[in-house]
Design a protein around this motif. Structure first.
Motif, short mmCIF file in Angstrom:
data_model
loop_
_atom_site.label_atom_id
_atom_site.label_comp_id
_atom_site.label_asym_id
_atom_site.label_seq_id
_atom_site.Cartn_x
_atom_site.Cartn_y
_atom_site.Cartn_z
N ALA A 164 28.55 45.26 32.58
CA ALA A 164 29.67 44.32 32.48
C ALA A 164 29.45 43.17 33.47
CB ALA A 164 30.98 45.01 32.78
N ASP A 165 29.88 41.98 33.07
CA ASP A 165 29.71 40.79 33.91
C ASP A 165 31.07 40.29 34.38
OD1 ASP A 165 28.95 38.47 35.19
OD2 ASP A 165 28.18 37.49 33.39
N PHE A 166 31.34 40.46 35.65
CA PHE A 166 32.59 39.99 36.24
C PHE A 166 32.40 38.69 37.00
CE2 PHE A 166 33.92 44.11 34.96
CZ PHE A 166 35.30 44.08 34.85
N SER A 167 31.31 37.98 36.74
CA SER A 167 31.10 36.68 37.37
C SER A 167 32.27 35.78 37.00
CB SER A 167 29.80 36.04 36.87
OG SER A 167 28.70 36.85 37.20
N GLY A 168 32.75 35.03 37.97
CA GLY A 168 33.88 34.15 37.73
C GLY A 168 35.23 34.85 37.85
N GLU A 216 35.75 58.32 36.46
CA GLU A 216 35.22 58.23 35.10
C GLU A 216 35.10 56.78 34.62
OE1 GLU A 216 36.69 62.13 36.00
OE2 GLU A 216 37.83 60.26 36.00
N PHE A 217 35.93 55.90 35.17
CA PHE A 217 35.91 54.51 34.73
C PHE A 217 34.73 53.72 35.28
CE2 PHE A 217 36.93 50.02 34.96
CZ PHE A 217 37.39 49.77 33.67
N LEU A 218 34.42 53.89 36.56
CA LEU A 218 33.38 53.05 37.18
C LEU A 218 32.05 53.07 36.44
CD1 LEU A 218 34.05 53.31 41.02
CD2 LEU A 218 34.72 51.51 39.41
N ALA A 274 42.92 52.07 30.44
CA ALA A 274 42.32 50.74 30.35
C ALA A 274 40.84 50.82 29.97
CB ALA A 274 42.46 50.00 31.69
N SER A 275 40.34 49.71 29.47
CA SER A 275 38.91 49.58 29.16
C SER A 275 38.35 48.43 29.99
CB SER A 275 38.72 49.27 27.67
OG SER A 275 39.20 47.96 27.38
N VAL A 276 37.05 48.33 30.01
CA VAL A 276 36.41 47.21 30.71
C VAL A 276 36.89 45.90 30.11
CG1 VAL A 276 34.19 46.08 31.18
CG2 VAL A 276 34.39 48.56 31.41
N ASP A 277 37.03 45.83 28.79
CA ASP A 277 37.52 44.62 28.15
C ASP A 277 38.93 44.26 28.61
OD1 ASP A 277 35.17 44.14 26.77
OD2 ASP A 277 35.85 45.14 24.94
N ASP A 278 39.77 45.25 28.87
CA ASP A 278 41.11 44.98 29.39
C ASP A 278 41.03 44.25 30.73
OD1 ASP A 278 42.34 46.26 27.21
OD2 ASP A 278 42.43 48.19 28.26
N LEU A 279 40.13 44.70 31.60
CA LEU A 279 39.97 44.05 32.89
C LEU A 279 39.36 42.66 32.73
CD1 LEU A 279 40.43 47.06 33.76
CD2 LEU A 279 38.95 46.56 35.70
N LEU A 280 38.39 42.55 31.85
CA LEU A 280 37.72 41.25 31.65
C LEU A 280 38.65 40.20 31.05
CD1 LEU A 280 34.24 42.46 30.38
CD2 LEU A 280 34.71 41.22 32.52
N ALA A 281 39.77 40.60 30.52
CA ALA A 281 40.73 39.65 29.95
C ALA A 281 41.44 38.83 31.04
CB ALA A 281 41.76 40.39 29.11
N TYR A 282 41.30 39.24 32.29
CA TYR A 282 41.94 38.55 33.42
C TYR A 282 40.91 37.80 34.25
CZ TYR A 282 46.02 41.45 32.45
OH TYR A 282 47.09 42.06 31.84
N ALA A 284 46.52 31.34 37.00
CA ALA A 284 45.95 32.51 36.33
C ALA A 284 46.91 33.69 36.40
CB ALA A 284 44.63 32.88 37.00
N LYS A 285 46.99 34.45 35.33
CA LYS A 285 47.79 35.68 35.30
C LYS A 285 46.99 36.77 36.00
CE LYS A 285 51.61 36.97 33.07
NZ LYS A 285 52.92 36.55 33.49
N VAL A 286 47.65 37.57 36.82
CA VAL A 286 47.00 38.62 37.60
C VAL A 286 47.14 39.95 36.87
CG1 VAL A 286 46.99 39.84 39.81
CG2 VAL A 286 47.53 37.38 39.74
N GLY A 287 46.02 40.65 36.70
CA GLY A 287 46.03 42.01 36.16
C GLY A 287 45.98 43.01 37.30
N ILE A 288 46.86 43.98 37.25
CA ILE A 288 46.92 45.01 38.29
C ILE A 288 46.57 46.36 37.65
CG2 ILE A 288 48.35 46.16 40.01
CD1 ILE A 288 50.15 43.63 39.96
#
Length: 176
Positions: A84-88, A76-78, A39-47, A2-6
């Motif tokens: 949002a579903d970060f399951s998995g 402001e981001f949280l 970043a957006s939530v979708d940016d994080l969910l891409a990883y 898996a590619k890691v998002g930082i």
């Protein structure tokens, strides 16, 4: 693999510097670090795997506008994580703090990130021992462990490189 998002929040740049060090140490396994205000939530969910970093400001504050910063950040981001579903998703956290200047709020921001991403269903990895630190309280503690890697660049900078190396070695099997 898996590619890691930082992703990181910062005002002074210290948390960004750690993010860049992490990316360098992970090499091709990680994408270029991104400031959370870009970043957006979708940016994080891409990883599937995320490494998230934040400093703690003042009396246990997240970086953001109410902490007197010029730009938005984790504060402001949280709230945008609602629903949002970060399951998995596997999430590792690191935080910067000052255990001598703010012993009652040492790396509290880690606790805020932990709560938000655990509530969103993420699998949090990378807890570390609180041994070797001198502080009174922290919202980042579960028992005697921090919910991620705690770094004190003000008082224990000489320990940061080894702590980071050990932490990365411990969490990297999560995405191998």
């Amino acid at each position: 693999m898996a590619k890691v998002g930082i992703f990181f929040g910062t005002d002074t740049g210290a948390t960004r510097k750690v993010a860049k060090t992490i990316a360098t140490q992970l090499g091709d396994a990680a994408d270029k670090p991104v400031n959370i205000n870009k970043a957006s939530v979708d940016d994080l969910l891409a990883y599937d795997v995320l490494i998230l970093g934040s400093p703690t400001y003042g009396e246990g504050e997240l970086p953001g506008m109410s902490a007197g910063h010029d730009n938005e950040s984790w504060e402001e981001f949280l709230p945008t994580l609602a629903g949002a579903d970060f399951s998995g998703k596997t999430v590792a956290l690191y935080g910067l703090g000052d255990q001598e200047g703010y012993p009652g709020h040492f790396v509290d921001a880690l606790g805020f990130l932990y709560d938000a991403f655990a509530d969103a269903g993420a699998n949090i990895v990378g807890m570390t021992s609180s041994a070797g630190y001198t502080f009174k309280k922290s919202k980042a503690l579960l028992g005697d462990q921090f919910v991620g890697l705690a770094l004190d660049e003000d008082n224990q900078k000489d320990l940061s490189e080894a702590r980071l190396k050990d932490w990365l070695a411990a969490i990297s099997p999560a995405w191998a």
